[in-house]
Scaffold this motif. Structure first.
Motif, PDB file in Angstrom:
ATOM      1  N   UNK A  94       0.839  -1.194   0.000  1.00 32.71           N
ATOM      2  CA  UNK A  94       0.000   0.000   0.000  1.00 32.71           C
ATOM      3  C   UNK A  94       0.876   1.247   0.000  1.00 32.71           C
ATOM      4  N   UNK A  95       0.537   2.173  -0.893  1.00 32.14           N
ATOM      5  CA  UNK A  95       1.288   3.407  -1.051  1.00 32.14           C
ATOM      6  C   UNK A  95       0.389   4.608  -0.793  1.00 32.14           C
ATOM      7  N   UNK A  96       0.924   5.614  -0.132  1.00 32.53           N
ATOM      8  CA  UNK A  96       0.238   6.902  -0.078  1.00 32.53           C
ATOM      9  C   UNK A  96       0.895   7.829  -1.095  1.00 32.53           C
ATOM     10  N   UNK A  97       0.112   8.782  -1.574  1.00 28.14           N
ATOM     11  CA  UNK A  97       0.590   9.684  -2.604  1.00 28.14           C
ATOM     12  C   UNK A  97      -0.077  11.045  -2.452  1.00 28.14           C
ATOM     13  N   UNK A  98       0.631  12.077  -2.900  1.00 24.38           N
ATOM     14  CA  UNK A  98       0.149  13.452  -2.821  1.00 24.38           C
ATOM     15  C   UNK A  98      -0.011  14.022  -4.217  1.00 24.38           C
ATOM     16  N   UNK A  99      -1.110  14.741  -4.401  1.00 19.93           N
ATOM     17  CA  UNK A  99      -1.431  15.329  -5.705  1.00 19.93           C
ATOM     18  C   UNK A  99      -1.727  16.804  -5.512  1.00 19.93           C
ATOM     19  N   UNK A 100      -1.002  17.654  -6.204  1.00 21.28           N
ATOM     20  CA  UNK A 100      -1.182  19.090  -6.063  1.00 21.28           C
ATOM     21  C   UNK A 100      -2.257  19.686  -6.951  1.00 21.28           C
ATOM     22  N   UNK A 101      -2.966  18.872  -7.701  1.00 19.77           N
ATOM     23  CA  UNK A 101      -4.001  19.376  -8.596  1.00 19.77           C
ATOM     24  C   UNK A 101      -5.201  19.889  -7.803  1.00 19.77           C
ATOM     25  N   UNK A 102      -6.068  20.636  -8.506  1.00 22.95           N
ATOM     26  CA  UNK A 102      -7.231  21.225  -7.859  1.00 22.95           C
ATOM     27  C   UNK A 102      -8.223  20.150  -7.427  1.00 22.95           C
ATOM     28  N   UNK A 103      -8.587  19.285  -8.338  1.00 22.60           N
ATOM     29  CA  UNK A 103      -9.593  18.269  -8.055  1.00 22.60           C
ATOM     30  C   UNK A 103      -8.986  16.919  -7.742  1.00 22.60           C
ATOM     31  N   UNK A 104      -9.799  16.057  -7.153  1.00 15.95           N
ATOM     32  CA  UNK A 104      -9.357  14.693  -6.861  1.00 15.95           C
ATOM     33  C   UNK A 104      -9.150  13.934  -8.173  1.00 15.95           C
ATOM     34  N   UNK A 105      -8.071  13.195  -8.233  1.00 18.75           N
ATOM     35  CA  UNK A 105      -7.801  12.372  -9.412  1.00 18.75           C
ATOM     36  C   UNK A 105      -7.503  10.945  -8.979  1.00 18.75           C
ATOM     37  N   UNK A 106      -7.755   9.995  -9.867  1.00 18.35           N
ATOM     38  CA  UNK A 106      -7.678   8.586  -9.513  1.00 18.35           C
ATOM     39  C   UNK A 106      -6.571   7.838 -10.253  1.00 18.35           C
ATOM     40  N   UNK A 107      -5.913   8.523 -11.152  1.00 19.49           N
ATOM     41  CA  UNK A 107      -4.854   7.916 -11.956  1.00 19.49           C
ATOM     42  C   UNK A 107      -3.524   8.078 -11.233  1.00 19.49           C
ATOM     43  N   UNK A 108      -2.870   6.986 -10.943  1.00 21.10           N
ATOM     44  CA  UNK A 108      -1.624   7.079 -10.169  1.00 21.10           C
ATOM     45  C   UNK A 108      -0.542   7.843 -10.924  1.00 21.10           C
ATOM     46  N   UNK A 109      -0.640   7.903 -12.228  1.00 20.45           N
ATOM     47  CA  UNK A 109       0.414   8.546 -13.027  1.00 20.45           C
ATOM     48  C   UNK A 109       0.499  10.046 -12.756  1.00 20.45           C
ATOM     49  N   UNK A 110      -0.565  10.655 -12.243  1.00 23.14           N
ATOM     50  CA  UNK A 110      -0.577  12.107 -12.081  1.00 23.14           C
ATOM     51  C   UNK A 110      -0.168  12.552 -10.683  1.00 23.14           C
ATOM     52  N   UNK A 111      -0.019  11.626  -9.771  1.00 23.25           N
ATOM     53  CA  UNK A 111       0.338  12.013  -8.414  1.00 23.25           C
ATOM     54  C   UNK A 111       1.811  12.421  -8.366  1.00 23.25           C
ATOM     55  N   UNK A 112       2.080  13.450  -7.552  1.00 22.07           N
ATOM     56  CA  UNK A 112       3.397  14.082  -7.560  1.00 22.07           C
ATOM     57  C   UNK A 112       4.408  13.394  -6.655  1.00 22.07           C
ATOM     58  N   UNK A 113       3.959  12.958  -5.500  1.00 27.16           N
ATOM     59  CA  UNK A 113       4.887  12.418  -4.507  1.00 27.16           C
ATOM     60  C   UNK A 113       4.344  11.094  -3.963  1.00 27.16           C
ATOM     61  N   UNK A 114       5.282  10.195  -3.665  1.00 27.92           N
ATOM     62  CA  UNK A 114       4.931   8.843  -3.220  1.00 27.92           C
ATOM     63  C   UNK A 114       5.753   8.425  -2.014  1.00 27.92           C
ATOM     64  N   UNK A 115       5.131   7.615  -1.179  1.00 26.52           N
ATOM     65  CA  UNK A 115       5.867   6.959  -0.117  1.00 26.52           C
ATOM     66  C   UNK A 115       6.518   5.682  -0.627  1.00 26.52           C
ATOM     67  N   UNK A 116       7.205   4.996   0.261  1.00 29.81           N
ATOM     68  CA  UNK A 116       7.944   3.795  -0.128  1.00 29.81           C
ATOM     69  C   UNK A 116       7.078   2.538  -0.099  1.00 29.81           C
ATOM     70  N   UNK A 117       5.918   2.632   0.503  1.00 25.79           N
ATOM     71  CA  UNK A 117       4.993   1.505   0.543  1.00 25.79           C
ATOM     72  C   UNK A 117       5.090   0.714   1.836  1.00 25.79           C
ATOM     73  N   UNK A 118       3.985   0.067   2.195  1.00 25.64           N
ATOM     74  CA  UNK A 118       3.951  -0.810   3.368  1.00 25.64           C
ATOM     75  C   UNK A 118       3.151  -2.062   2.991  1.00 25.64           C
ATOM     76  N   UNK A 119       3.664  -3.221   3.352  1.00 28.57           N
ATOM     77  CA  UNK A 119       3.057  -4.489   2.959  1.00 28.57           C
ATOM     78  C   UNK A 119       1.912  -4.859   3.895  1.00 28.57           C
ATOM     79  N   UNK A 120       0.800  -5.229   3.290  1.00 28.52           N
ATOM     80  CA  UNK A 120      -0.341  -5.782   4.021  1.00 28.52           C
ATOM     81  C   UNK A 120      -0.582  -7.182   3.485  1.00 28.52           C
ATOM     82  N   UNK A 121      -0.605  -8.152   4.384  1.00 31.22           N
ATOM     83  CA  UNK A 121      -0.807  -9.542   3.989  1.00 31.22           C
ATOM     84  C   UNK A 121      -1.969 -10.132   4.758  1.00 31.22           C
TER      85      UNK A 121
END
Length: 124
Positions: A94-121
């Motif tokens: 699972x990754x968190x990401x930050x998007x500086x755009x005005x509206x909410x977006x769902x495409x991961x390609x547009x997000x500006x910043x990402x964490x390193x991820x955390x595993x959920x099993x």
């Protein structure tokens, strides 16, 4: 620049719960819409949930709606994902990401910043 660090992942039995956290540092956290994405082994990264800057709007993938809750604390600069009724198919990084755009977006390609991820099993 925004630095994001996820925590809270782990191994949990089916039907259990976990809370993921994403601590942000750097630029003002409240300027960004935030999202959670997940990626299962060998598969593409998928949208899970998103929340607007002020937390007034939240969005969920159909697969998690009613089980997961996204929230944020703009004082503590932290994003959360409360995951309930977990299923084996929720197993992913699972990754968190930050998007500086005005509206909410769902495409991961547009997000500006990402964490390193955390595993959920969630074993089957």
């Amino acid at each position: 620049q925004v630095q994001l660090v996820e925590s809270g992942g782990g191994l949990v039995q089916a039907g259990g719960s976990l809370r993921l956290s994403c601590a942000a540092s750097g630029r003002t956290f409240s300027r960004y819409n935030m999202g959670w994405f997940r990626q299962a082994f060998g598969k593409e990264r998928l949208f899970v949930a998103a929340i607007s800057r002020s937390a007034s709007n939240t969005y969920y993938a159909d697969s998690v709606r009613g089980r997961f809750i996204i929230s944020r604390d703009n004082v503590r600069n932290t994003l959360y994902l409360d995951m309930n009724s977990l299923k084996p198919e929720d197993t992913s990084v699972y990754y968190c990401a930050a998007d500086g755009a005005i509206g909410i977006r769902f495409n991961d390609k547009v997000y500006d910043y990402w964490g390193q991820g955390t595993q959920v099993t969630v074993p089957s």
